[in-house]
Motif scaffolding. Structure first.
Motif, PDB file in Angstrom:
ATOM      1  N   ASN A  33      15.652 -10.655  35.543  1.00  0.00           N
ATOM      2  CA  ASN A  33      15.250  -9.889  36.726  1.00  0.00           C
ATOM      3  C   ASN A  33      16.457  -9.540  37.592  1.00  0.00           C
ATOM      4  OD1 ASN A  33      12.587 -10.011  35.885  1.00  0.00           O
ATOM      5  ND2 ASN A  33      12.065 -11.760  37.191  1.00  0.00           N
ATOM      6  N   GLU A  34      17.381 -10.468  37.740  1.00  0.00           N
ATOM      7  CA  GLU A  34      18.602 -10.188  38.505  1.00  0.00           C
ATOM      8  C   GLU A  34      19.470  -9.167  37.775  1.00  0.00           C
ATOM      9  OE1 GLU A  34      21.608 -10.115  41.275  1.00  0.00           O
ATOM     10  OE2 GLU A  34      19.579 -10.946  41.471  1.00  0.00           O
ATOM     11  N   PHE A  35      19.609  -9.316  36.474  1.00  0.00           N
ATOM     12  CA  PHE A  35      20.430  -8.388  35.699  1.00  0.00           C
ATOM     13  C   PHE A  35      19.850  -6.970  35.741  1.00  0.00           C
ATOM     14  CE2 PHE A  35      21.353  -6.428  31.500  1.00  0.00           C
ATOM     15  CZ  PHE A  35      22.726  -6.270  31.657  1.00  0.00           C
ATOM     16  N   ARG A  36      18.543  -6.848  35.636  1.00  0.00           N
ATOM     17  CA  ARG A  36      17.924  -5.521  35.634  1.00  0.00           C
ATOM     18  C   ARG A  36      17.878  -4.915  37.038  1.00  0.00           C
ATOM     19  NH1 ARG A  36      12.725  -5.265  31.938  1.00  0.00           N
ATOM     20  NH2 ARG A  36      13.579  -3.286  31.215  1.00  0.00           N
ATOM     21  N   ARG A  37      17.907  -5.754  38.042  1.00  0.00           N
ATOM     22  CA  ARG A  37      18.040  -5.217  39.399  1.00  0.00           C
ATOM     23  C   ARG A  37      19.377  -4.494  39.536  1.00  0.00           C
ATOM     24  NH1 ARG A  37      20.414  -6.334  43.965  1.00  0.00           N
ATOM     25  NH2 ARG A  37      21.416  -8.224  43.158  1.00  0.00           N
ATOM     26  N   ARG A  38      20.384  -5.037  38.892  1.00  0.00           N
ATOM     27  CA  ARG A  38      21.706  -4.439  38.926  1.00  0.00           C
ATOM     28  C   ARG A  38      21.839  -3.279  37.933  1.00  0.00           C
ATOM     29  NH1 ARG A  38      25.951  -8.377  40.371  1.00  0.00           N
ATOM     30  NH2 ARG A  38      24.967 -10.088  41.489  1.00  0.00           N
ATOM     31  N   HIS A  39      21.128  -3.393  36.805  1.00  0.00           N
ATOM     32  CA  HIS A  39      21.279  -2.407  35.723  1.00  0.00           C
ATOM     33  C   HIS A  39      19.899  -2.029  35.170  1.00  0.00           C
ATOM     34  CE1 HIS A  39      25.607  -3.057  35.728  1.00  0.00           C
ATOM     35  NE2 HIS A  39      25.363  -4.352  35.753  1.00  0.00           N
ATOM     36  N   PRO A  40      19.122  -1.303  35.937  1.00  0.00           N
ATOM     37  CA  PRO A  40      17.751  -0.969  35.499  1.00  0.00           C
ATOM     38  C   PRO A  40      17.716  -0.072  34.268  1.00  0.00           C
ATOM     39  CG  PRO A  40      18.347   0.264  37.476  1.00  0.00           C
ATOM     40  CD  PRO A  40      19.430  -0.750  37.271  1.00  0.00           C
ATOM     41  N   GLU A  41      18.839   0.530  33.930  1.00  0.00           N
ATOM     42  CA  GLU A  41      18.859   1.458  32.797  1.00  0.00           C
ATOM     43  C   GLU A  41      18.912   0.744  31.449  1.00  0.00           C
ATOM     44  OE1 GLU A  41      23.134   0.396  33.541  1.00  0.00           O
ATOM     45  OE2 GLU A  41      21.327   0.739  34.750  1.00  0.00           O
ATOM     46  N   VAL A  42      19.229  -0.535  31.427  1.00  0.00           N
ATOM     47  CA  VAL A  42      19.416  -1.248  30.159  1.00  0.00           C
ATOM     48  C   VAL A  42      18.072  -1.468  29.463  1.00  0.00           C
ATOM     49  CG1 VAL A  42      20.158  -3.434  29.123  1.00  0.00           C
ATOM     50  CG2 VAL A  42      21.549  -2.354  30.892  1.00  0.00           C
ATOM     51  N   ARG A  43      18.048  -1.164  28.205  1.00  0.00           N
ATOM     52  CA  ARG A  43      16.855  -1.388  27.376  1.00  0.00           C
ATOM     53  C   ARG A  43      16.758  -2.877  27.045  1.00  0.00           C
ATOM     54  NH1 ARG A  43      16.826   0.618  21.177  1.00  0.00           N
ATOM     55  NH2 ARG A  43      14.904  -0.416  20.468  1.00  0.00           N
ATOM     56  N   LEU A  44      15.529  -3.409  27.063  1.00  0.00           N
ATOM     57  CA  LEU A  44      15.311  -4.834  26.845  1.00  0.00           C
ATOM     58  C   LEU A  44      14.302  -5.058  25.735  1.00  0.00           C
ATOM     59  CD1 LEU A  44      15.702  -7.816  27.746  1.00  0.00           C
ATOM     60  CD2 LEU A  44      13.835  -7.447  29.382  1.00  0.00           C
ATOM     61  N   THR A  45      14.654  -5.942  24.790  1.00  0.00           N
ATOM     62  CA  THR A  45      13.741  -6.370  23.734  1.00  0.00           C
ATOM     63  C   THR A  45      13.609  -7.882  23.806  1.00  0.00           C
ATOM     64  OG1 THR A  45      14.300  -4.536  22.259  1.00  0.00           O
ATOM     65  CG2 THR A  45      13.354  -6.497  21.244  1.00  0.00           C
ATOM     66  N   LEU A  46      12.374  -8.375  23.724  1.00  0.00           N
ATOM     67  CA  LEU A  46      12.100  -9.810  23.768  1.00  0.00           C
ATOM     68  C   LEU A  46      11.477 -10.260  22.462  1.00  0.00           C
ATOM     69  CD1 LEU A  46      10.549 -10.267  27.318  1.00  0.00           C
ATOM     70  CD2 LEU A  46      12.714 -11.167  26.540  1.00  0.00           C
ATOM     71  N   GLN A  47      12.048 -11.296  21.874  1.00  0.00           N
ATOM     72  CA  GLN A  47      11.451 -11.947  20.708  1.00  0.00           C
ATOM     73  C   GLN A  47      10.970 -13.322  21.134  1.00  0.00           C
ATOM     74  OE1 GLN A  47      13.688 -12.075  16.911  1.00  0.00           O
ATOM     75  NE2 GLN A  47      13.211 -14.263  16.887  1.00  0.00           N
ATOM     76  N   SER A  48       9.661 -13.540  21.036  1.00  0.00           N
ATOM     77  CA  SER A  48       9.094 -14.807  21.493  1.00  0.00           C
ATOM     78  C   SER A  48       7.701 -14.981  20.930  1.00  0.00           C
ATOM     79  CB  SER A  48       9.022 -14.840  23.027  1.00  0.00           C
ATOM     80  OG  SER A  48       8.391 -16.013  23.489  1.00  0.00           O
ATOM     81  N   ALA A  49       7.284 -16.241  20.813  1.00  0.00           N
ATOM     82  CA  ALA A  49       5.915 -16.537  20.424  1.00  0.00           C
ATOM     83  C   ALA A  49       4.993 -16.668  21.631  1.00  0.00           C
ATOM     84  CB  ALA A  49       5.876 -17.841  19.616  1.00  0.00           C
ATOM     85  N   LEU A  50       5.537 -16.601  22.835  1.00  0.00           N
ATOM     86  CA  LEU A  50       4.704 -16.676  24.033  1.00  0.00           C
ATOM     87  C   LEU A  50       3.837 -15.428  24.154  1.00  0.00           C
ATOM     88  CD1 LEU A  50       7.233 -18.061  26.681  1.00  0.00           C
ATOM     89  CD2 LEU A  50       5.382 -19.308  25.561  1.00  0.00           C
TER      90      LEU A  50
END
Length: 362
Positions: A27-44
């Protein structure tokens, strides 16, 4: 960094503590860089991930680790865990190929792992820069439970190699010692804090002025406490998980507060009743919330979690006998009578975000 920049996060599904560490950083990183694409790998579950991580992200199904096999939130099945690690490593090449395929398809600029070593090993083979982040690692947790296993060194070797392959292994305070990691860096505590909404809780639940509200939260691994055996304590009201179906006038489900986040509930109670875990301990300390916690002395990370909380927060530890019988009047009174300590500042959120920023910019 551009709109094409891509961060891939491999997240352990062993409870919610790993998400509690990663989410504030993202959340802190994307506040600074909202343009970055994010992929999450998780079983949650996706709903759980979205409840903590702001903004859009892509989802890759599949677990890259299992942590330890749990009987419930307080007990580890050591025999089953050792057998599971042996089976996992017997299929190492196949599992590594699966993780490599997922990373190759995503083609990220950086991998962040908390803290599946399989993902780090795959990233190293594909020359994808990687950063590890966690207060523990599974090689040391396994060694803590199974020091006499004849194949312990063989099991730990690929785990430690993977952890050491990362550009850095960030250890947020409080972390267990990791003497065999050559790339460990200590950073500040990581936590997100909720909003204080006590007046609204009192109104909805019909609490009286002066009632002590204790939130029972044991994290993401299932368990049910023997609440029926606990005596009523004058002026104490317990907020319990909806699935426990407790029928007592002094115990209320938080189902009526389903629009509250768990962080809001923690911030709004007088005390949190929990087990040792990174997320709950640090979130409470950063919210100036008192903690009554159950001993979990077999968990190898527990000594460092417990000592940190007792030093930086307001906390009292209880034993399993007190848990079983509900002999909580004295420890709860002692907890509430402690002079309040100032809230801990979660400086690790920015510390870790800056590491991501530097590595993504390379």
């Amino acid at each position: 960094m551009t709109e094409m920049s891509h961060l891939y996060v491999a997240l352990s599904g062993h409870g919610f503590g790993h998400l509690a560490q990663v989410a504030p950083v993202l959340n802190e990183f994307r506040r600074r860089h909202p343009e970055v694409r994010l992929t999450l790998q998780s079983a949650l579950p996706t709903t759980v991930l979205r409840s903590r991580i702001a903004g859009e992200f892509e989802r890759v199904e599949g677990a890259a680790d299992f942590g330890m096999v749990m009987v419930d939130a307080l007990a580890t099945n050591v025999t089953a865990s050792l057998a599971a690690y042996r089976a996992f490593h017997a299929e190492w090449n196949q599992r590594l190929a699966w993780q490599e395929q997922a990373l190759r398809a995503a083609a990220p600029d950086l991998l962040l792992a908390d803290v599946p070593y399989l993902s780090l090993a795959a990233a190293a083979r594909l020359n994808i820069p990687a950063l590890a982040l966690c207060s523990l690692n599974w090689a040391d947790i396994l060694a803590g439970y199974c020091p006499d296993a004849p194949d312990l060194a063989a099991l730990r070797a690929p785990m430690l190699a993977a952890y050491n392959s990362a550009h850095a292994f960030l250890q947020p305070a409080p972390s267990m010692p990791m003497p065999e990691l050559r790339n460990a860096y200590a950073i500040g505590p990581i936590a997100e804090c909720g909003q204080p909404r006590r007046a609204e809780i009192d109104r909805r639940l019909g609490l009286n002025a002066g009632d002590t509200l204790v939130l029972i939260g044991l994290g993401g691994v299932g368990a049910r406490l023997p609440l029926e055996a606990w005596p009523e304590l004058t002026g104490v009201r317990w907020l319990t998980p909806p699935s426990w179906s407790v029928e007592r006038p002094d115990m209320m489900s938080w189902a009526a507060l389903d629009d509250f986040s768990m962080l809001d509930l923690i911030r709004s109670c007088d005390a949190l009743f929990t087990k040792p875990g990174y997320g709950s301990f640090v979130e409470a300390a950063c919210s100036s919330v008192r903690v009554l916690f159950i001993e979990r002395d077999d968990w190898p990370e527990e000594p460092w979690l417990g000592r940190w909380l007792l030093e930086h927060g307001n906390a009292v530890k209880i034993d399993r006998r007190q848990l079983a019988t509900g002999a909580l009047a004295e420890p709860l009174r002692n907890l509430l009578n402690q002079p309040a300590k100032p809230a801990v500042t979660p400086t690790g959120n920015v510390d870790a975000a800056l590491w991501l920023e530097r590595l993504m910019a390379r």
